[in-house]
Design an enzyme around this catalytic site. Structure first.
Site, short mmCIF file in Angstrom:
data_model
loop_
_atom_site.label_atom_id
_atom_site.label_comp_id
_atom_site.label_asym_id
_atom_site.label_seq_id
_atom_site.Cartn_x
_atom_site.Cartn_y
_atom_site.Cartn_z
N THR A 255 0.82 -1.22 0.00
CA THR A 255 0.00 0.00 0.00
C THR A 255 0.85 1.27 0.00
O THR A 255 1.89 1.33 0.65
CB THR A 255 -0.89 0.00 1.25
OG1 THR A 255 -1.64 -1.20 1.27
CG2 THR A 255 -1.82 1.19 1.29
N GLY B 281 -22.75 -1.93 31.25
CA GLY B 281 -21.57 -1.15 31.63
C GLY B 281 -20.35 -2.03 31.82
O GLY B 281 -19.22 -1.64 31.47
N THR C 255 -10.86 -3.45 6.62
CA THR C 255 -10.13 -2.62 5.64
C THR C 255 -8.87 -3.30 5.12
O THR C 255 -8.62 -3.31 3.91
CB THR C 255 -9.74 -1.27 6.31
OG1 THR C 255 -10.94 -0.60 6.67
CG2 THR C 255 -8.93 -0.40 5.37
N GLU D 255 -6.04 -6.29 4.18
CA GLU D 255 -6.19 -7.50 3.36
C GLU D 255 -7.35 -7.34 2.39
O GLU D 255 -8.07 -8.29 2.09
CB GLU D 255 -6.39 -8.75 4.23
CG GLU D 255 -5.10 -9.34 4.75
CD GLU D 255 -4.20 -9.86 3.65
OE1 GLU D 255 -4.68 -10.15 2.54
OE2 GLU D 255 -2.99 -9.96 3.90
N ASP E 15 -10.15 -3.98 1.21
CA ASP E 15 -11.34 -3.31 1.74
C ASP E 15 -12.58 -4.13 1.37
O ASP E 15 -12.72 -4.57 0.22
CB ASP E 15 -11.41 -1.90 1.12
CG ASP E 15 -12.75 -1.25 1.39
OD1 ASP E 15 -12.89 -0.69 2.47
OD2 ASP E 15 -13.64 -1.35 0.53
C1 LIG Z 1 -3.57 -1.16 10.66
C2 LIG Z 1 -3.29 -1.34 9.22
C3 LIG Z 1 -2.32 -2.24 8.81
C4 LIG Z 1 -2.00 -2.38 7.47
N1 LIG Z 1 -0.97 -3.20 7.10
C5 LIG Z 1 -0.54 -3.19 5.81
C6 LIG Z 1 0.65 -3.90 5.44
O1 LIG Z 1 1.31 -4.52 6.28
N2 LIG Z 1 1.03 -3.86 4.15
C7 LIG Z 1 0.33 -3.18 3.20
O2 LIG Z 1 0.74 -3.19 2.04
N3 LIG Z 1 -0.80 -2.51 3.52
C8 LIG Z 1 -1.24 -2.48 4.80
N4 LIG Z 1 -2.36 -1.76 5.14
C9 LIG Z 1 -3.08 -1.02 4.12
C10 LIG Z 1 -4.44 -1.58 3.78
O3 LIG Z 1 -4.30 -2.78 3.09
C11 LIG Z 1 -5.20 -0.50 3.02
O4 LIG Z 1 -5.57 0.48 3.96
C12 LIG Z 1 -6.41 -1.04 2.30
O5 LIG Z 1 -6.02 -1.79 1.19
C13 LIG Z 1 -7.35 0.09 1.84
O6 LIG Z 1 -6.66 1.04 1.11
P1 LIG Z 1 -6.84 2.60 1.45
O7 LIG Z 1 -6.62 2.77 2.89
O8 LIG Z 1 -6.02 3.36 0.50
O9 LIG Z 1 -8.39 2.89 1.20
P2 LIG Z 1 -9.06 3.26 -0.19
O10 LIG Z 1 -8.75 2.24 -1.21
O11 LIG Z 1 -8.80 4.67 -0.51
O12 LIG Z 1 -10.59 3.11 0.22
C14 LIG Z 1 -11.27 4.13 0.98
C15 LIG Z 1 -12.77 3.90 0.87
O13 LIG Z 1 -13.18 4.01 -0.49
C16 LIG Z 1 -13.92 2.90 -0.90
N5 LIG Z 1 -13.56 2.56 -2.30
C17 LIG Z 1 -12.33 2.46 -2.84
N6 LIG Z 1 -12.40 2.09 -4.13
C18 LIG Z 1 -13.71 1.93 -4.41
C19 LIG Z 1 -14.44 1.53 -5.56
N7 LIG Z 1 -13.84 1.16 -6.71
N8 LIG Z 1 -15.77 1.46 -5.47
C20 LIG Z 1 -16.40 1.78 -4.33
N9 LIG Z 1 -15.78 2.16 -3.21
C21 LIG Z 1 -14.45 2.23 -3.24
C22 LIG Z 1 -13.53 1.78 0.04
O14 LIG Z 1 -14.62 0.88 0.22
C23 LIG Z 1 -13.20 2.52 1.33
O15 LIG Z 1 -14.35 2.63 2.11
C24 LIG Z 1 -2.71 -1.63 6.49
C25 LIG Z 1 -3.70 -0.75 6.89
C26 LIG Z 1 -3.98 -0.57 8.23
C27 LIG Z 1 -5.01 0.44 8.62
#
Ligand SMILES: Cc1cc2nc3c(=O)[nH]c(=O)nc-3n(C[C@H](O)[C@H](O)[C@H](O)COP(=O)(O)OP(=O)(O)OC[C@H]3O[C@@H](n4cnc5c(N)ncnc54)[C@H](O)[C@@H]3O)c2cc1C
Length: 633
Positions: free
Chosen positions: A134, A396, A417, A419, A421
């Protein structure tokens, strides 16, 4: 324990019962102690200790090939992660990053040289790593990542670069402190041009833990939960790695810079590569199931003891679980948790079969990936809503950290979110249904799906979608006149699920087919159909859960346990129909009177199962010493 309870627990333990038993025997009890009073540093320290313990115990090699000191037991490795899900979820996530994502990527995307050089140290925990996919600017849309890996022919090296802050790697588990190496996903570029996203092994830190030249790392900071995991951001400033750093199972760069791949189509190659990483998603679905089971065990055991208000005319106060609303809140969730558990077990079995197959079967892999995507989404959403319900059901007391429910809530939240979303995953599921897993699966915002569907006959899409034999067998044996059959008739329930799925998929296919044939804006049509896609995916996963439940009851040799599970399955099926009763009534599948009868049947099943509620949570096989909550002390 009587024999039917033993049969129930054996069925729940399934094929990898020995691994579950070993975990129950050996996992250290401080893995289950609350962590919410720890500072970030203390929590990370405790997680590190647990990581060392896991590595020393030898279980970390379960999912890796025998040639590198592993056990070749992929299913066992998933179940072992599932067992960690009963404890501190920071440990499960950190272990998942090290042995599932980092090690899993080296294993799945690398070739023999990478395996021999790195997997033994990864298994032993000597080499800690992270999975850097990511970026700040792109999470769900992995194909649009902007980190580059440019081949320099003269030096026979790749140059890894972060073009700007939007392309920095973000949220990366393990990056902030511990990882010495990363699997970095980047756009591969040679003199011939770009070749799409590929993965490379990039060292991050020296032996002393300091970032290497060209690497900048920052902390992500305190999170809502999972604070035992050190998530970080990474920038690469023209970092050079040797040509061999490319994990080159699906795409190779020769020393002269020429690029080759056994999969010619770049989009297909990309989705095949991502598809091999399916294990992480399956582990997440399993571990979140364990957390849900722990929450339900706490809430149901509490509700079976806690009293509030007297019965009129009696000095006795009423036990919470005797209230119909309390049963309504907890027991359908319990039934769905059973359904998810059986579906997870089937998914893990399929993964094991897939891993044992001699050749990579792309269609089978996409099918597996779709099932994993659907189950992960539904299981994590179910966890979020169920754990909240459990918290409220404990009043509570459930809000106190000592109950453990707040931590379960905050730790599992982000499972919806990472692995993948959930909303994006369900679109993937629907797309798989429409295309029969055949086209360049996953490119959601392209017109490919619409065009593909436009060329298909709708009935063939529906036939393909609903080709599940067990459900079909039961439906075929069901009475013809649906309106008259008993709501507890499994045939009627299966037919209702199958009919809903067929109808929604058929409607969706027609809609997209029309859009594909018209001259209008196909993206707008596809976009407008998104809620329809999600409904199709949900209906599909619901059918999968029902089928897995029915198959599990079939496997249960003990008649008393099978009968009990039969009622739990009825509750799963009818509460699912009830939750979607608007659809069933709007589409003429249920009359208003029959919809009311469904409500009544769910009430009845809750009352019937109330006396067995404790037995059912005991069926999860969670040792008392693991519950670690004042709710059950
Ligand atoms: C605690 C934590 C640990 C993580 N660990 C890792 C890791 O070790 N390695 C790694 O690579 N990543 C990691 N991640 C990243 C994680 O995999 C991403 O946050 C996830 O893939 C979502 O990407 P984003 O946050 O950019 O959200 P976005 O993709 O921007 O999505 C935001 C919102 O938009 C919506 N959305 C997006 N696209 C569409 C669409 N086409 N149609 C409709 N709705 C849409 C989604 O449903 C979501 O609600 C981690 C994240 C967190 C929070």
């Amino acid at each position: 324990m009587d024999s039917s309870q033993a049969a129930l627990e054996a069925l729940m333990d399934g094929r990898w019962a020995a691994i579950r038993d070993q975990a129950r025997r050996d996992l250290p009890l401080d893995l289950f102690e609350p962590a919410d009073d720890l500072t970030t540093d203390q929590h990370r320290h405790r997680v590190r200790e647990h990581m060392r313990w896991l590595a020393a115990g030898g279980l970390t090699g379960l999912g890796f090939p025998k040639e590198v000191g592993g056990a070749g037991d992929v299913g066992g490795s998933i179940v072992s992660t599932e067992m960690l899900g009963y404890g501190d979820l920071s440990v499960m996530v950190k272990a998942g990053v090290q042995w599932g994502l980092f090690g899993g990527a080296v294993n799945a995307l690398g070739t023999q040289g990478h395996h021999a050089a790195y997997l033994p140290q990864i298994i032993s925990g000597e080499l800690l790593g992270c999975f850097a996919m990511t970026e700040t600017g792109h999470g769900s849309d992995v194909a649009a990542l902007r980190t580059t890996a440019t081949y320099d022919v003269d030096a026979a090296e790749f140059v890894i670069a972060t073009p700007d802050d939007q392309a920095r790697k973000d949220y990366i588990g393990g990056a902030a402190c511990d990882a010495r190496m990363a699997v970095v996903f980047a756009q591969l570029i040679t003199a011939a041009g770009p070749h799409g996203v590929h993965a490379l092994l990039v060292p991050l830190r020296d032996e002393a833990g300091n970032p290497l030249p060209g690497i900048r790392i920052e902390e992500c900071g305190r999170k809502a939960g999972l604070n035992g995991v050190d998530n970080g951001r990474i920038w690469f400033d023209a970092v050079r790695v040797p040509r061999e750093a490319l994990l080159d199972r699906f795409g190779q760069v020769a020393s002269d810079g020429s690029y080759t791949s056994s999969i010619e189509n770049p989009s297909r190659r990309f989705f095949t590569m991502l598809g091999t990483l399916v294990r992480g998603r399956i582990s997440v679905a399993g571990a979140v199931g364990s957390a849900t089971q722990a929450a339900l065990t706490l809430a149901i055991r509490y509700a079976d003891e806690r009293r509030q208000f007297s019965r009129p005319g009696s000095a006795d106060e009423v036990v919470l679980l005797d209230y119909a609303t309390h049963q309504r809140r907890l027991l359908p969730a319990l039934a769905t948790t059973y359904a998810l558990h059986f579906a997870q077990e089937e998914l893990v079995e399929s993964l094991q079969e897939h891993a044992e197959a001699e050749e990579l079967d792309e269609v089978a892999q996409r099918e597996l990936e779709t099932r994993a995507a659907g189950l992960k989404a539904i299981a994590t959403w179910h966890a979020t809503s169920t754990i909240q319900t459990c918290r409220e059901a404990c009043g509570g007391h459930g809000y106190l950290s000592s109950s453990r429910l707040p931590q379960l809530k905050s730790d599992t939240d982000v499972f919806t979110t990472f692995e993948g979303d959930n909303t994006v995953l369900l679109q993937l599921v629907a797309k798989g249904l429409l295309t029969g897993y055949r086209n360049d699966f996953g490119a959601l915002d392209t017109l490919g799906t619409v065009r593909f569907v436009a060329d298909q006959v709708v009935s063939s899409i529906v036939e393909r979608t609903a080709a599940r034999t067990l459900l079909q067998r039961i439906v075929d044996a069901a009475p013809r006149r649906a309106e008259e059959s008993d709501l507890l008739d499994r045939g009627w329930q299966c037919a209702a699920f199958q009919d809903r799925e067929r109808h929604i998929v058929e409607g969706l296919a027609r809609r997209l087919r029309k859009a594909g044939k018209a001259d209008g804006d196909a993206f707008a049509a596809f976009n407008a159909a998104q809620p329809h896609l999600l409904a199709a995916a949900r209906a599909h996963v619901a059918s999968e859960l029902l089928e897995a439940f029915v198959a599990a009851i079939d496997r249960c040799a003990d008649p008393v346990a099978a009968q009990l599970l039969g009622s739990v399955c009825d509750l799963y099926a009818l509460s699912s129909i009830e939750a979607d009763s608007a659809w069933f009534v709007e589409h003429g599948r249920l009359t208003a009177a029959r919809a009311k009868a469904v409500h009544k049947a769910v009430d009845g099943l809750c009352a019937t199962l109330r006396p067995q509620a404790r037995q059912l949570v005991d069926g999860f096989g969670i040792p008392d010493s693991w519950l670690s909550s004042t709710l059950v002390r």
